[in-house]
Design an enzyme around this catalytic site. Structure first.
Site, PDB file in Angstrom:
ATOM      1  CB  SER A   1       0.821  -5.025   8.068  1.00 12.73           C
ATOM      2  OG  SER A   1      -0.156  -4.090   7.803  1.00 12.73           O
ATOM      3  CG  ASN A   2      -5.238  -6.091   9.190  1.00 12.33           C
ATOM      4  OD1 ASN A   2      -6.026  -6.619   9.951  1.00 12.33           O
ATOM      5  ND2 ASN A   2      -5.093  -6.493   7.940  1.00 12.33           N
TER       6      ASN A   2
ATOM      7  CD  GLU B   1      -2.548   1.363   2.616  1.00 13.29           C
ATOM      8  OE1 GLU B   1      -3.115   0.366   3.106  1.00 13.29           O
ATOM      9  OE2 GLU B   1      -2.539   2.488   3.176  1.00 13.29           O
TER      10      GLU B   1
END
Ligand code: SF4
Length: 280
Positions: A218-219, A125
């Site tokens: 990652s979240n 992102e």
């Protein structure tokens, strides 16, 4: 044993949308379909996509004359032009929240601002957002990195959508002390904020906190960090098979949360496994 499942857990809006677009394309298209990088950070879902004939490519050259799905993380701006040149049909599943960050980066870069992205420089992102300002952004993960950048220019700061509010605040506070003309856009996604808050609430009151999600997500990693802050006895697993059942022996309250790329069926498998051990 009581089971608490966090209210905001599992697929977020952007991931659901990307999957829906992909499975619609599988039904409608005769061309080969690829995703630009793995569609989501979840091996179990990726395997299902492979079974439907959808594989991922790492470069545009590998998708010539095909249909290419852009995942929710988005892509650098120049990839759209490269796709055209290679006769690639794009199905764009960039999450609208990510698109907003890309548009801000583009607009302020064109107006002479130096773009600062608060996030992980290796995350797709962030690489994508940087590609909307000619790959010129400063990418900062920790507030002490601000000492290494030129703060004399006018700046516009945006956030990778999945960072924590604490990280955003610490970096923007430090930047605002040094940068004369600073435009701030807190672009943390609400789905992330709600998920993180719900995780903290549950982790505070349980004996064991289970965070479910891809090890590369990652979240999910951030949920695990938050969970450990409130519950020493926190674990991160990808599937129900990985749940060490003996951990439940001394627990009265078990909490569950899941990252944005974790499908409901995996969450349900974990709940069922705990129910079989007497959970309710
Ligand atoms: S976490 Fe937020 S920004 Fe990222 S894909 Fe999901 S809804 Fe979109």
């Amino acid at each position: 044993m009581k089971i608490y499942v966090a209210q905001n857990s599992g697929f977020c809006f952007g991931v659901k949308r990307a999957l829906r677009k992909t499975f619609e394309a599988v039904k409608q298209k005769n061309r080969k379909i690829f995703t630009y990088g793995p569609l989501i950070h979840n091996d179990q879902v990726i395997n299902k996509l492979k079974e439907s004939g959808v594989n991922s490519v790492e470069t545009i050259d590998d998708a010539k004359d095909s249909t290419l799905i852009i995942r929710s993380h988005g892509i650098p701006l120049d990839i759209y032009d490269k796709a055209k040149l290679n006769n690639i049909e794009i199905i764009d599943a960039t999450c609208p929240f990510v698109r907003r960050v890309q548009e801000i980066a583009k607009e302020y870069y064109n107006n002479g601002y130096k773009i600062v992205i608060v996030g992980n420089p290796k995350h797709p992102e962030v690489i994508g957002i940087n590609g909307w300002c000619d790959n010129t952004a400063y990418i900062i993960e920790e507030y002490n990195q601000i000492n290494k950048i030129d703060t004399t220019q006018k700046m516009c700061v945006v956030a990778q959508t999945t960072i924590t509010l604490e990280k955003w605040n610490s970096i923007v506070n430090e930047l605002s002390k040094k940068v004369k003309e600073l435009r701030e856009f807190n672009t943390i996604c609400l789905a992330t904020k709600d998920r993180q808050e719900a995780c903290a609430e549950i982790a505070k009151k349980v004996d064991l906190m289970i965070v479910i999600g891809g090890y590369h997500s990652s979240n999910t990693q951030k949920l695990f960090e938050i969970s450990k802050n409130y519950c020493n006895n926190s674990i991160h697993i990808e599937t129900a098979d990985e749940l060490p059942i003996e951990l439940l022996d001394k627990c009265e309250k078990v909490g569950i949360t899941a990252g944005a790329s974790t499908p409901d069926w995996i969450i349900n498998d974990v709940v069922k496994k705990i129910e079989n051990k007497g959970g309710d």
